[in-house]
Enzyme design. Structure first.
Site, mmCIF file in Angstrom:
data_model
loop_
_atom_site.group_PDB
_atom_site.id
_atom_site.type_symbol
_atom_site.label_atom_id
_atom_site.label_comp_id
_atom_site.label_asym_id
_atom_site.label_seq_id
_atom_site.Cartn_x
_atom_site.Cartn_y
_atom_site.Cartn_z
ATOM 1 N N ASN A 103 32.080 11.995 8.320
ATOM 2 C CA ASN A 103 33.461 12.338 7.944
ATOM 3 C C ASN A 103 33.689 13.799 8.301
ATOM 4 O O ASN A 103 33.161 14.692 7.642
ATOM 5 C CB ASN A 103 33.627 12.100 6.433
ATOM 6 C CG ASN A 103 34.947 12.638 5.909
ATOM 7 O OD1 ASN A 103 35.873 12.911 6.681
ATOM 8 N ND2 ASN A 103 35.034 12.800 4.591
ATOM 9 N N GLU B 149 30.150 8.405 -3.860
ATOM 10 C CA GLU B 149 30.102 9.839 -3.588
ATOM 11 C C GLU B 149 30.346 10.603 -4.881
ATOM 12 O O GLU B 149 31.500 10.828 -5.259
ATOM 13 C CB GLU B 149 31.169 10.213 -2.561
ATOM 14 C CG GLU B 149 30.960 9.564 -1.213
ATOM 15 C CD GLU B 149 31.579 10.389 -0.095
ATOM 16 O OE1 GLU B 149 30.852 10.745 0.832
ATOM 17 O OE2 GLU B 149 32.781 10.701 -0.175
ATOM 18 N N GLY C 264 29.963 18.583 -0.634
ATOM 19 C CA GLY C 264 30.211 19.903 -0.084
ATOM 20 C C GLY C 264 29.611 21.026 -0.918
ATOM 21 O O GLY C 264 29.879 22.198 -0.687
ATOM 22 N N SER D 135 26.415 15.874 0.282
ATOM 23 C CA SER D 135 25.371 16.818 0.709
ATOM 24 C C SER D 135 24.179 16.149 1.384
ATOM 25 O O SER D 135 23.037 16.585 1.223
ATOM 26 C CB SER D 135 24.912 17.689 -0.473
ATOM 27 O OG SER D 135 25.986 18.491 -0.920
HETATM 28 P P1 PGA Z 1 29.325 16.500 2.359
HETATM 29 O O1 PGA Z 1 30.624 15.546 2.272
HETATM 30 O O2 PGA Z 1 28.273 15.754 3.124
HETATM 31 O O3 PGA Z 1 29.803 17.727 3.100
HETATM 32 O O4 PGA Z 1 28.911 16.786 0.969
HETATM 33 C C1 PGA Z 1 30.498 14.161 2.068
HETATM 34 C C2 PGA Z 1 31.875 13.531 2.086
HETATM 35 O O5 PGA Z 1 32.818 14.141 1.599
HETATM 36 O O6 PGA Z 1 32.073 12.394 2.587
#
Ligand code: PGA
Length: 264
Positions: free
Chosen positions: A14, A174, A180, A219
């Site tokens: 994503n 998630e 993030g 993450s």
């Molecule tokens: P991230 O995002 O891997 O940067 O934590 C995952 C997502 O929002 O699908």
């Protein structure tokens, strides 16, 4: 036979609000060198809507790499300035659509009913929805993990009750606190939540529950991808930040499962 055996792993990137059309083309020039097609898995990218068509052109020799749209409106067309309809995303090359990503639930005020409408709109457009669910840190600390997941997933399943197209839905767990932030759920955290979602699917869909993959997101990085993917009931990974680097994501998408290919 275990249900796991019917689900090949899914690796999804994503990109969020990163990479315009030119950047997308450059990314795929490198990614397609770094990642060789494999039949035992599905790889999907979610570029920004404006970059989907350029990405599709860049990938015309690589039909193993699929594309999706990060968000669609619940109506197919109409007076909705700034929105993207499912049929137009499909026309641009999207075969998947995220629905209910936490950045839309919490940043754009999308509620469960809206997520359910968007899930249906994706199916109407011939697009497979990836329905995202997950609790905030406050909800987890308050012991509400299962209540939140039941509410988020239950709204979608109830809205589509009896619809055979449910077989085309994918789920992503998630946890909001892991997105993030660099704080990753442990494989045990992931397995617990995925097990709960799998049981909920079984309760609502009966025998059909086994085919729906449940991806983990939050993450995921090249160095934790294998442990998360091999956690019980985890059928794939939804990767944000680490999907922006073609070599890093090629590593993640190449992670092997402990399940033998013949079992997938
Ligand atoms: P991230 O995002 O891997 O940067 O934590 C995952 C997502 O929002 O699908």
């Amino acid at each position: 036979m275990s249900e796991v055996r019917t689900r090949a792993p899914v690796f999804a990137g994503n990109w969020k609000m990163h990479k315009g059309p030119r950047d997308a083309v450059n990314f795929f020039a490198r990614f397609t060198e770094a990642y060789a097609a494999r039949e035992d898995r599905t790889v999907i990218f979610f570029p920004p809507a404006v970059s989907i068509e350029a990405a599709a052109r860049a990938l015309r020799q690589r039909t193993d790499v699929r594309l999706g749209v990060q968000n669609i409106h619940w109506e197919p067309t109409g007076a909705f300035t700034g929105e993207t309809g499912g049929p137009m995303a499909f026309q641009a090359g999207a075969h998947y659509a995220l629905a209910g990503h936490s950045e839309r639930r919490h940043g754009m005020g999308e509620d469960d009913a809206t997520v359910a409408r968007k899930t249906r709109a994706a199916l109407d457009a011939g697009i497979s929805p990836v329905v995202c669910v997950g609790e905030t840190l406050d909800e987890r600390r308050a012991g509400q993990l299962e209540r939140v997941l039941s509410r988020q997933l239950g709204t979608v399943l109830d809205a589509l009750a009896g619809d055979p197209r449910l077989a085309r839905v994918l789920l992503a767990y998630e946890p909001v606190w892991a997105i993030g932030t660099g704080v990753v759920a442990t494989p045990d955290d992931a397995a617990a939540a995925h097990g709960f979602l799998r049981a909920l699917l079984r309760e609502k869909l009966g025998v059909h529950a086994g085919g729906l993959p449940i991806l983990y997101g939050g993450s995921v990085k090249p160095d934790n991808a294998a442990d998360l993917l091999n956690a019980k009931d985890v059928d794939g990974l939804l990767v944000g930040g680490a999907s922006l680097d073609p070599d890093g994501f090629a590593n993640i998408a190449s992670v092997d499962t402990v399940r033998a290919p013949g079992d997938l």
